[in-house]
Design a protein around this motif. Structure first.
Motif, PDB file in Angstrom:
ATOM      1  N   SER A   1       0.827  -1.211   0.000  1.00 32.97           N
ATOM      2  CA  SER A   1       0.000   0.000   0.000  1.00 32.97           C
ATOM      3  C   SER A   1       0.859   1.258   0.000  1.00 32.97           C
ATOM      4  O   SER A   1       0.566   2.219  -0.725  1.00 32.97           O
ATOM      5  N   PHE A   2       1.905   1.267   0.813  1.00 35.27           N
ATOM      6  CA  PHE A   2       2.810   2.419   0.831  1.00 35.27           C
ATOM      7  C   PHE A   2       3.439   2.624  -0.548  1.00 35.27           C
ATOM      8  O   PHE A   2       3.518   3.745  -1.039  1.00 35.27           O
ATOM      9  N   MET A   3       3.890   1.544  -1.169  1.00 32.22           N
ATOM     10  CA  MET A   3       4.528   1.663  -2.491  1.00 32.22           C
ATOM     11  C   MET A   3       3.533   2.071  -3.574  1.00 32.22           C
ATOM     12  O   MET A   3       3.910   2.662  -4.578  1.00 32.22           O
ATOM     13  N   GLY A   4       2.247   1.768  -3.366  1.00 27.54           N
ATOM     14  CA  GLY A   4       1.213   2.155  -4.328  1.00 27.54           C
ATOM     15  C   GLY A   4       0.742   3.588  -4.183  1.00 27.54           C
ATOM     16  O   GLY A   4      -0.010   4.092  -5.011  1.00 27.54           O
ATOM     17  N   SER A   5       1.197   4.268  -3.152  1.00 28.39           N
ATOM     18  CA  SER A   5       0.829   5.663  -2.904  1.00 28.39           C
ATOM     19  C   SER A   5       2.026   6.548  -3.265  1.00 28.39           C
ATOM     20  O   SER A   5       3.111   6.381  -2.699  1.00 28.39           O
ATOM     21  N   ALA A   6       1.820   7.478  -4.190  1.00 27.83           N
ATOM     22  CA  ALA A   6       2.930   8.315  -4.670  1.00 27.83           C
ATOM     23  C   ALA A   6       3.683   9.042  -3.545  1.00 27.83           C
ATOM     24  O   ALA A   6       4.914   8.999  -3.511  1.00 27.83           O
ATOM     25  N   PRO A   7       3.003   9.703  -2.600  1.00 29.57           N
ATOM     26  CA  PRO A   7       3.759  10.393  -1.531  1.00 29.57           C
ATOM     27  C   PRO A   7       4.537   9.428  -0.626  1.00 29.57           C
ATOM     28  O   PRO A   7       5.669   9.729  -0.237  1.00 29.57           O
ATOM     29  N   HIS A   8       3.937   8.269  -0.312  1.00 31.55           N
ATOM     30  CA  HIS A   8       4.632   7.301   0.543  1.00 31.55           C
ATOM     31  C   HIS A   8       5.820   6.688  -0.198  1.00 31.55           C
ATOM     32  O   HIS A   8       6.896   6.514   0.365  1.00 31.55           O
ATOM     33  N   ARG A   9       5.599   6.384  -1.463  1.00 30.65           N
ATOM     34  CA  ARG A   9       6.678   5.821  -2.292  1.00 30.65           C
ATOM     35  C   ARG A   9       7.835   6.822  -2.396  1.00 30.65           C
ATOM     36  O   ARG A   9       9.005   6.444  -2.336  1.00 30.65           O
ATOM     37  N   ALA A  10       7.496   8.096  -2.544  1.00 27.18           N
ATOM     38  CA  ALA A  10       8.531   9.138  -2.630  1.00 27.18           C
ATOM     39  C   ALA A  10       9.377   9.165  -1.352  1.00 27.18           C
ATOM     40  O   ALA A  10      10.600   9.344  -1.418  1.00 27.18           O
ATOM     41  N   ASN A  11       8.749   8.975  -0.218  1.00 26.76           N
ATOM     42  CA  ASN A  11       9.517   8.911   1.036  1.00 26.76           C
ATOM     43  C   ASN A  11      10.402   7.674   1.062  1.00 26.76           C
ATOM     44  O   ASN A  11      11.571   7.748   1.425  1.00 26.76           O
ATOM     45  N   ILE A  12       9.849   6.538   0.677  1.00 29.60           N
ATOM     46  CA  ILE A  12      10.616   5.292   0.705  1.00 29.60           C
ATOM     47  C   ILE A  12      11.838   5.369  -0.207  1.00 29.60           C
ATOM     48  O   ILE A  12      12.916   4.896   0.138  1.00 29.60           O
ATOM     49  N   LEU A  13      11.685   6.001  -1.354  1.00 30.48           N
ATOM     50  CA  LEU A  13      12.783   6.071  -2.329  1.00 30.48           C
ATOM     51  C   LEU A  13      13.534   7.409  -2.285  1.00 30.48           C
ATOM     52  O   LEU A  13      14.389   7.670  -3.126  1.00 30.48           O
ATOM     53  N   GLY A  14      13.228   8.238  -1.293  1.00 32.51           N
ATOM     54  CA  GLY A  14      13.816   9.576  -1.209  1.00 32.51           C
ATOM     55  C   GLY A  14      15.283   9.592  -0.811  1.00 32.51           C
ATOM     56  O   GLY A  14      15.906   8.560  -0.563  1.00 32.51           O
ATOM     57  N   ARG A  15      15.824  10.794  -0.731  1.00 28.83           N
ATOM     58  CA  ARG A  15      17.246  11.001  -0.433  1.00 28.83           C
ATOM     59  C   ARG A  15      17.478  11.036   1.081  1.00 28.83           C
ATOM     60  O   ARG A  15      17.877  12.065   1.625  1.00 28.83           O
ATOM     61  N   TRP A  16      17.229   9.925   1.705  1.00 26.41           N
ATOM     62  CA  TRP A  16      17.395   9.790   3.143  1.00 26.41           C
ATOM     63  C   TRP A  16      18.646   8.988   3.447  1.00 26.41           C
ATOM     64  O   TRP A  16      19.171   8.309   2.584  1.00 26.41           O
ATOM     65  N   ARG A  17      19.079   9.051   4.701  1.00 29.35           N
ATOM     66  CA  ARG A  17      20.201   8.212   5.158  1.00 29.35           C
ATOM     67  C   ARG A  17      19.799   7.294   6.306  1.00 29.35           C
ATOM     68  O   ARG A  17      20.389   6.250   6.508  1.00 29.35           O
ATOM     69  N   TYR A  18      18.809   7.712   7.088  1.00 28.76           N
ATOM     70  CA  TYR A  18      18.426   6.971   8.282  1.00 28.76           C
ATOM     71  C   TYR A  18      16.932   6.688   8.281  1.00 28.76           C
ATOM     72  O   TYR A  18      16.140   7.481   7.770  1.00 28.76           O
ATOM     73  N   ILE A  19      16.574   5.559   8.893  1.00 30.44           N
ATOM     74  CA  ILE A  19      15.164   5.205   9.043  1.00 30.44           C
ATOM     75  C   ILE A  19      14.936   4.562  10.409  1.00 30.44           C
ATOM     76  O   ILE A  19      15.803   3.864  10.932  1.00 30.44           O
ATOM     77  N   GLY A  20      13.775   4.829  10.941  1.00 24.41           N
ATOM     78  CA  GLY A  20      13.293   4.135  12.137  1.00 24.41           C
ATOM     79  C   GLY A  20      11.841   3.793  11.908  1.00 24.41           C
ATOM     80  O   GLY A  20      11.087   4.608  11.361  1.00 24.41           O
ATOM     81  N   VAL A  21      11.457   2.601  12.271  1.00 22.06           N
ATOM     82  CA  VAL A  21      10.074   2.162  12.099  1.00 22.06           C
ATOM     83  C   VAL A  21       9.552   1.722  13.457  1.00 22.06           C
ATOM     84  O   VAL A  21      10.247   1.036  14.210  1.00 22.06           O
ATOM     85  N   GLY A  22       8.325   2.124  13.743  1.00 19.64           N
ATOM     86  CA  GLY A  22       7.653   1.688  14.956  1.00 19.64           C
ATOM     87  C   GLY A  22       6.325   1.058  14.594  1.00 19.64           C
ATOM     88  O   GLY A  22       5.623   1.558  13.707  1.00 19.64           O
ATOM     89  N   THR A  23       5.999  -0.041  15.252  1.00 21.93           N
ATOM     90  CA  THR A  23       4.725  -0.709  15.009  1.00 21.93           C
ATOM     91  C   THR A  23       4.063  -1.075  16.327  1.00 21.93           C
ATOM     92  O   THR A  23       4.723  -1.203  17.356  1.00 21.93           O
ATOM     93  N   LYS A  24       2.763  -1.254  16.263  1.00 22.38           N
ATOM     94  CA  LYS A  24       1.998  -1.724  17.416  1.00 22.38           C
ATOM     95  C   LYS A  24       0.753  -2.442  16.910  1.00 22.38           C
ATOM     96  O   LYS A  24      -0.003  -1.900  16.105  1.00 22.38           O
ATOM     97  N   TRP A  25       0.593  -3.691  17.344  1.00 18.20           N
ATOM     98  CA  TRP A  25      -0.612  -4.460  17.038  1.00 18.20           C
ATOM     99  C   TRP A  25      -1.681  -4.117  18.058  1.00 18.20           C
ATOM    100  O   TRP A  25      -1.412  -4.093  19.253  1.00 18.20           O
TER     101      TRP A  25
END
Length: 169
Positions: A121-145
């Motif tokens: 879903s993130f990859m299918g959304s242009a703004p989310h995809r742009a973040n995923i493929l953007g000019r970043w160096r660091y990432i942190g992900v948090g999840t909660k069920w």
């Protein structure tokens, strides 16, 4: 009268000493309690899944891999928990105040089923995809069920090794 004043003065001094001792005793226990809940910060299975998928997508699109940052992950996890507790999703409007030593920040926020479906879903959304493929160096992900729903927050940073205002992990 002078005896009464001296006695009152001593009582006040002992009360102040008691407050100082109580503060000294209570303060470290609060800190150590937080530390004992999670002596070492570890990414959850879902968080690792997102970070691996993001780095694979970046590699497939000619981008360098992102460094996993526990400080960003901690900020993201706190936000994911807040969303799960409230049963809704929204971007963290205070992200810039929670992350330290940053130049540019990005975030993807969502909820749904498992990592694989949410990542699609993130990859299918242009703004989310742009973040995923953007000019970043660091990432942190948090999840909660919560209640069969996975809440996720992805935080991206571009230039520096970030930290957070909570000084954990």
């Amino acid at each position: 009268m002078p005896k009464a004043r001296a006695l009152a003065g001593r009582r006040l001094a002992w009360v102040l000493v008691g407050v100082l001792v109580l503060t000294a005793v209570v303060t470290p226990s609060v800190v150590s309690d937080a530390a004992t809940k999670s002596p070492r910060y570890r990414y959850t299975k879902a968080e690792k899944c997102f970070m691996r998928k993001i780095n694979r997508a970046r590699a497939a699109n000619g981008q360098r891999r992102l460094n996993w940052d526990k400080h960003l992950g901690y900020v993201a996890r706190r936000h994911a928990k807040t969303m799960a507790n409230h049963g809704g999703i929204w971007h963290d409007q205070n992200l810039g105040r929670r992350v330290t030593r940053w130049k540019v920040l990005g975030q993807n926020t969502g909820s749904g089923g498992r990592c694989k479906g949410l990542f699609k879903s993130f990859m299918g959304s242009a703004p989310h995809r742009a973040n995923i493929l953007g000019r970043w160096r660091y990432i942190g992900v948090g999840t909660k069920w919560e209640g069969g729903t996975l809440f996720v927050q992805q935080v991206f940073e571009s230039r520096r090794d970030p930290g957070n205002v909570w000084s954990w992990p």
